[in-house]
Structures are given as C-alpha cells and as structure tokens.
Design an enzyme around this catalytic site. Structure first.
Site, PDB file in Angstrom:
ATOM      1  N   ASP A 119      34.378 -32.445 -23.444  1.00 39.35           N
ATOM      2  CA  ASP A 119      35.214 -33.672 -23.139  1.00 39.35           C
ATOM      3  C   ASP A 119      34.203 -34.835 -23.227  1.00 39.35           C
ATOM      4  O   ASP A 119      34.520 -35.940 -24.042  1.00 39.35           O
ATOM      5  CB  ASP A 119      36.159 -33.527 -22.171  1.00 39.35           C
ATOM      6  CG  ASP A 119      35.379 -33.856 -20.894  1.00 39.35           C
ATOM      7  OD1 ASP A 119      34.881 -32.863 -20.507  1.00 39.35           O
ATOM      8  OD2 ASP A 119      35.855 -34.834 -20.192  1.00 39.35           O
ATOM      9  N   THR A 141      32.703 -25.540 -24.754  1.00 35.27           N
ATOM     10  CA  THR A 141      32.352 -25.346 -22.994  1.00 35.27           C
ATOM     11  C   THR A 141      32.961 -24.140 -22.774  1.00 35.27           C
ATOM     12  O   THR A 141      33.956 -23.580 -23.384  1.00 35.27           O
ATOM     13  CB  THR A 141      33.329 -26.487 -22.429  1.00 35.27           C
ATOM     14  OG1 THR A 141      33.179 -26.193 -21.132  1.00 35.27           O
ATOM     15  CG2 THR A 141      34.723 -26.799 -22.836  1.00 35.27           C
ATOM     16  N   ILE A 142      32.304 -23.412 -21.777  1.00 38.28           N
ATOM     17  CA  ILE A 142      32.660 -22.306 -21.229  1.00 38.28           C
ATOM     18  C   ILE A 142      34.037 -22.533 -20.460  1.00 38.28           C
ATOM     19  O   ILE A 142      34.951 -21.530 -20.176  1.00 38.28           O
ATOM     20  CB  ILE A 142      31.762 -21.575 -20.213  1.00 38.28           C
ATOM     21  CG1 ILE A 142      31.361 -22.434 -18.825  1.00 38.28           C
ATOM     22  CG2 ILE A 142      30.490 -21.242 -20.969  1.00 38.28           C
ATOM     23  CD1 ILE A 142      30.716 -21.824 -17.938  1.00 38.28           C
ATOM     24  N   ASP A 143      34.327 -23.595 -19.945  1.00 38.71           N
ATOM     25  CA  ASP A 143      35.625 -24.149 -19.140  1.00 38.71           C
ATOM     26  C   ASP A 143      36.781 -24.220 -19.803  1.00 38.71           C
ATOM     27  O   ASP A 143      37.671 -23.984 -19.417  1.00 38.71           O
ATOM     28  CB  ASP A 143      35.234 -25.363 -18.499  1.00 38.71           C
ATOM     29  CG  ASP A 143      33.919 -25.588 -17.596  1.00 38.71           C
ATOM     30  OD1 ASP A 143      33.606 -24.543 -17.334  1.00 38.71           O
ATOM     31  OD2 ASP A 143      33.457 -26.879 -17.698  1.00 38.71           O
ATOM     32  N   ARG A 178      35.258  -2.655   0.744  1.00 39.50           N
ATOM     33  CA  ARG A 178      35.117  -4.238   0.969  1.00 39.50           C
ATOM     34  C   ARG A 178      35.885  -4.976   0.102  1.00 39.50           C
ATOM     35  O   ARG A 178      36.650  -4.680  -1.060  1.00 39.50           O
ATOM     36  CB  ARG A 178      33.779  -4.667   0.678  1.00 39.50           C
ATOM     37  CG  ARG A 178      32.819  -4.021   1.408  1.00 39.50           C
ATOM     38  CD  ARG A 178      31.401  -4.298   1.182  1.00 39.50           C
ATOM     39  NE  ARG A 178      30.416  -4.147   2.275  1.00 39.50           N
ATOM     40  CZ  ARG A 178      29.011  -3.780   2.130  1.00 39.50           C
ATOM     41  NH1 ARG A 178      28.415  -3.778   0.743  1.00 39.50           N
ATOM     42  NH2 ARG A 178      28.358  -3.577   3.072  1.00 39.50           N
ATOM     43  N   GLU A 238      35.403 -22.056  -9.177  1.00 36.08           N
ATOM     44  CA  GLU A 238      34.587 -22.843  -8.527  1.00 36.08           C
ATOM     45  C   GLU A 238      35.306 -24.324  -7.839  1.00 36.08           C
ATOM     46  O   GLU A 238      34.992 -24.938  -7.221  1.00 36.08           O
ATOM     47  CB  GLU A 238      33.344 -23.531  -9.105  1.00 36.08           C
ATOM     48  CG  GLU A 238      33.662 -24.205 -10.372  1.00 36.08           C
ATOM     49  CD  GLU A 238      32.160 -24.631 -11.394  1.00 36.08           C
ATOM     50  OE1 GLU A 238      31.289 -24.323 -10.899  1.00 36.08           O
ATOM     51  OE2 GLU A 238      32.474 -25.026 -12.347  1.00 36.08           O
ATOM     52  N   GLN A 292      27.049 -16.833 -16.921  1.00 37.88           N
ATOM     53  CA  GLN A 292      28.234 -17.259 -17.874  1.00 37.88           C
ATOM     54  C   GLN A 292      27.852 -18.042 -19.224  1.00 37.88           C
ATOM     55  O   GLN A 292      28.742 -18.004 -20.148  1.00 37.88           O
ATOM     56  CB  GLN A 292      29.523 -17.981 -17.040  1.00 37.88           C
ATOM     57  CG  GLN A 292      29.917 -17.094 -15.803  1.00 37.88           C
ATOM     58  CD  GLN A 292      30.613 -17.891 -14.770  1.00 37.88           C
ATOM     59  OE1 GLN A 292      31.617 -17.959 -14.801  1.00 37.88           O
ATOM     60  NE2 GLN A 292      29.996 -18.437 -13.780  1.00 37.88           N
ATOM     61  N   ARG A 293      26.872 -18.745 -19.067  1.00 38.23           N
ATOM     62  CA  ARG A 293      26.606 -19.671 -20.208  1.00 38.23           C
ATOM     63  C   ARG A 293      25.568 -19.083 -21.005  1.00 38.23           C
ATOM     64  O   ARG A 293      25.461 -19.302 -22.269  1.00 38.23           O
ATOM     65  CB  ARG A 293      25.993 -20.997 -19.797  1.00 38.23           C
ATOM     66  CG  ARG A 293      27.359 -21.611 -18.996  1.00 38.23           C
ATOM     67  CD  ARG A 293      27.002 -22.964 -18.501  1.00 38.23           C
ATOM     68  NE  ARG A 293      25.630 -23.630 -18.619  1.00 38.23           N
ATOM     69  CZ  ARG A 293      25.436 -24.766 -18.119  1.00 38.23           C
ATOM     70  NH1 ARG A 293      26.282 -25.527 -17.491  1.00 38.23           N
ATOM     71  NH2 ARG A 293      24.078 -25.434 -18.479  1.00 38.23           N
TER      72      ARG A 293
HETATM   73  O1  F6P Z   1      30.986 -27.590 -17.817  1.00 41.04           O
HETATM   74  C1  F6P Z   1      30.324 -26.619 -17.829  1.00 41.04           C
HETATM   75  C2  F6P Z   1      29.944 -26.057 -16.572  1.00 41.04           C
HETATM   76  O2  F6P Z   1      29.079 -24.885 -16.874  1.00 41.04           O
HETATM   77  C3  F6P Z   1      30.766 -25.824 -15.564  1.00 41.04           C
HETATM   78  O3  F6P Z   1      31.624 -24.909 -15.361  1.00 41.04           O
HETATM   79  C4  F6P Z   1      30.010 -26.025 -14.314  1.00 41.04           C
HETATM   80  O4  F6P Z   1      30.618 -26.819 -13.258  1.00 41.04           O
HETATM   81  C5  F6P Z   1      28.945 -27.039 -14.632  1.00 41.04           C
HETATM   82  O5  F6P Z   1      28.782 -27.027 -16.115  1.00 41.04           O
HETATM   83  C6  F6P Z   1      27.565 -26.710 -14.153  1.00 41.04           C
HETATM   84  O6  F6P Z   1      26.770 -27.927 -14.828  1.00 41.04           O
HETATM   85  P1  F6P Z   1      25.003 -28.054 -14.492  1.00 41.04           P
HETATM   86  O7  F6P Z   1      24.428 -27.731 -15.929  1.00 41.04           O
HETATM   87  O8  F6P Z   1      24.859 -29.600 -14.235  1.00 41.04           O
HETATM   88  O9  F6P Z   1      24.695 -27.476 -13.551  1.00 41.04           O
END
Ligand code: F6P
Length: 381
Positions: A119, A141-143, A178, A238, A292-293
C-alpha cells in the site's frame, strides 16, 4: 510508442518479486521494448541507479522464476515524497525529493515505471501519477492487505510456509502434550493467520480484526483436553490484541516520516504464557518471522506473479497508466490507483500502513471467517 520501461521493487521482500519482473521483461522484449530495473526501490529512482534487464541467454533476468528475494533489491525506507535527509549540521530533515526522481525518469527516457509493492509503494505510485509520471502498479505483500484486489503476490507462499510450520508444531505438540503457539506476520490484517490456521488444521486463530478474550481461547483448549486431546495449536497474528488491550510492540523502525514505524511482535509469547497459567498445560511459542518472506515462491505465486507481470506490461502497451493490476472475482483485472489509495489523497504526506492508509482487512462476512467458525476454529471471541 514505448521504447524503454523500468521496474521498481519496493517494500519488504516477498517470494514472487522475480517472477513478476520476468513476466514484465519477457512481455516487453516480445514487443521490442527495452526493460530496466531500478536498484533498491524508490531509493534507486532518487540516486538514478538502474540496470538493463534481459532474458536472453546469460541475461540477468533469465532463470529467476524460482528465485526468492529481488534481483534488483528493494527498499523499506524510501518515501521520496517525505524523504529523510541529514543536513550539513547533522540535523535530520524530511523533504519532498520526488521532483529529482521525475527529472531522472525523463532524462533516462523511461516511458513507464512499474511499481511492485504494497500500500505504501502504491500510494507513492499514485502520487507520481498525479505529477504526470506514467506508472503501473503490481500488488505485492505477504500481508495480503492491498485495497481493491483479492490477492497480492507473495501471500500464498507465506501461508504455505506458515502451514508447514503448523504441521511440524502438530507432531511435537502432540508428543509432549503442549499448547503450541505460532506467531505469524500480517501487520494489521489477519489473512496469513486465518488462512494458514485453516490449511494447517489449527484449533485457534487470533487476528487483529477480532480482539480476543483469552478465557474463550482457554475454554476451547480445556474442552479439547476433556475429550482426551492434550495438545492444541494456536495461530496468532502479530497484530492481534486482547479485548480492551493493545497490540504488542517490539520497537520502532526508522523507515522515514509518513510511514508506519511500529515494529510489531511478541504477542505469541504473551498468549503462550497466559494460556499456560490458565490451563495448566505447558505452552511454547514459535515466531515464524522472515521465513514467511524468503525463499522460493509456491506454484500458485509463480503463476499469479507471472500473470500480474504480463498484465502490467499489456496495460502499458494499451496506454493505460495510473492503474494497479488486481484479481477481482477470481479474474485478472485493473483498477485506478486513485481507488487504491481511497481517502489517503494528500500527496506525499502519508505513505504506507498508517491509520490513514487504505488497507484491506479481513471482513467478518468473508468465506475464510465463516469456514473457520464452521469447523470449530476458535477466533478468540
Ligand atoms: O508488510 C510485510 C511485513 O513482513 C509485515 O508482515 C511485518 O510486520 C513487516 O513487514 C516487517 O517489516 P520489516 O522488514 O521492517 O522488519
């Protein structure tokens, strides 16, 4: 007639950046158009740093489909409309340096700029479009929180990584009786947590859109215990927060002015501790983080990224600028960048993920919410 185009990868990296770049470059080459890559996001536009991209034999854009990261880098601190500058006296100032970027674009002869990003990136793209630059955005974006599209590239890979983590937590959690908590990313949207919880068969998913009641979560776990299930899987976004409580913040980032500098993280540990106290079961937290990225995109993301790249270049060939490639009702489409920024219309002042940003959160009537509820996933309410 287009002769030269340039691609910018901006914001936090995702799997699929290179697949989009490849899709654009191949489509451009088929039309005899030269493609270039701007180095390190909008920073490269300011510094006028770029490379020629080619998919010819031994070309730098060849063989990149499965490669994670971005071959042209990316930047998370480059709001060129509100750019951090340290002056000669060592004082920090914020300046609009977008005109320098525009001058560079003109002098380099780039007929269209492709902006691959979330965004914040698309807000800057729209601001450049307002100032007359020919831009086309591709939602990354992963989000999965870019407005006007059902899916962003990189999201599916993040969900798959989270799902695999849930599978692995299942076996260790079951063995040791657990509660296994998995904290996933997503900022203020719960897409990753919700979808991976369904894909991985988790028992609880806590997302920012539904402030949670820890007692409700504990009841779900105790209920499982009473049926002989001495382990549970809890996925926590998160950005999740308790009813009448706040998000857990790890610190601040220095990504410039007009962007969200909150560094989220730590809620998984908090939830694990509380659940341990209430239920008497041992609990462990795992924070998945940048797994995740990074790494190779899933088949879905490779195809989606390729479709987005091809579509973006086709829009340029049709002379349709100021657009974002999107998925609408499962079909490839495009929308105006004006729609993407929503009410966040002031040029430059605000870029990514702030209160004013037009991000797409999980709507309560979404299929994923309904599905999760129907199969008994506790959403914390
Ligand atoms: O927006 C993508 C993201 O990976 C979010 O899920 C996470 O909060 C943030 O970026 C982490 O960003 P940075 O690269 O600044 O640590």
């Amino acid at each position: 007639m287009l002769k030269k185009i340039a691609i910018i990868a901006n914001g936090g990296d995702v799997a699929g950046f290179n697949a989009v770049i490849r899709g654009i470059v191949k489509t451009a080459e088929n039309s005899g158009i030269e493609a270039y890559g701007i180095i390190d996001g909008y920073n490269g536009l300011l510094k006028n740093e770029y490379v020629r991209l080619s998919t010819a034999e031994d070309g730098n854009a060849e063989g990149i489909l499965p490669k994670g990261g971005s071959i042209i880098g990316s930047s998370t601190n480059a709001n060129v409309f509100n750019y951090k500058i340290t002056n000669d006296n060592g004082e920090v100032e914020y300046k609009d340096v977008s005109d320098i970027c525009i001058k560079n674009i003109k002098e380099d002869g780039f007929d269209c700029i492709f902006t691959l990003g979330g965004d914040g990136t698309q807000k800057s793209a729209r601001d450049f479009a307002t100032k007359g630059v020919k831009v086309i955005g591709v939602p990354k974006t992963i989000d999965n929180d870019v407005a006007c599209t059902e899916i962003t590239f990189g999201y599916n890979t993040a969900v798959s990584v989270a799902m695999e983590a849930i599978d692995r937590l299942h076996t260790t959690g079951e063995t040791h009786h657990r509660i296994m908590v998995l904290e996933v990313m997503g900022r203020y949207a719960g897409w990753i947590a919700l979808e991976s919880a369904i894909a991985g068969g988790a028992d609880v998913a806590l997302i920012p859109e539904i402030p949670y009641d820890i007692e409700s979560v504990a009841r779900k776990i105790k209920n499982r215990q009473s049926r002989g299930k001495n382990f549970s899987i809890v996925v926590v976004s998160e950005g999740a927060k308790p009813k009448d409580g706040e998000m857990v913040i790890q610190g601040t980032r220095d990504n410039g002015a007009g962007v969200d500098n909150t560094k989220l993280g730590g809620i998984g540990q908090v939830v694990a501790k509380q659940l341990e106290e209430i239920t008497g079961l041992e609990a462990r937290n795992t924070t998945l983080g940048y797994m995740q990225r990074g790494g190779t995109p899933t088949a879905f993301d490779r195809v989606l990224s390729t479709k987005y790249g091809v579509k973006a270049m086709q829009l340029a060939l049709e002379g349709k600028f100021g657009r974002l490639t999107v998925m609408k009702n499962g079909k490839l489409d495009d929308v105006s960048l004006e729609d993407v920024v929503g009410n966040n219309t002031e040029i430059g002042a605000v870029s990514g993920n702030t209160e004013k940003s037009n991000i797409r959160k999980v709507p309560m009537d979404h299929d994923l919410v309904k599905t999760a509820r129907s199969i008994g996933i506790n959403l914390g309410d």
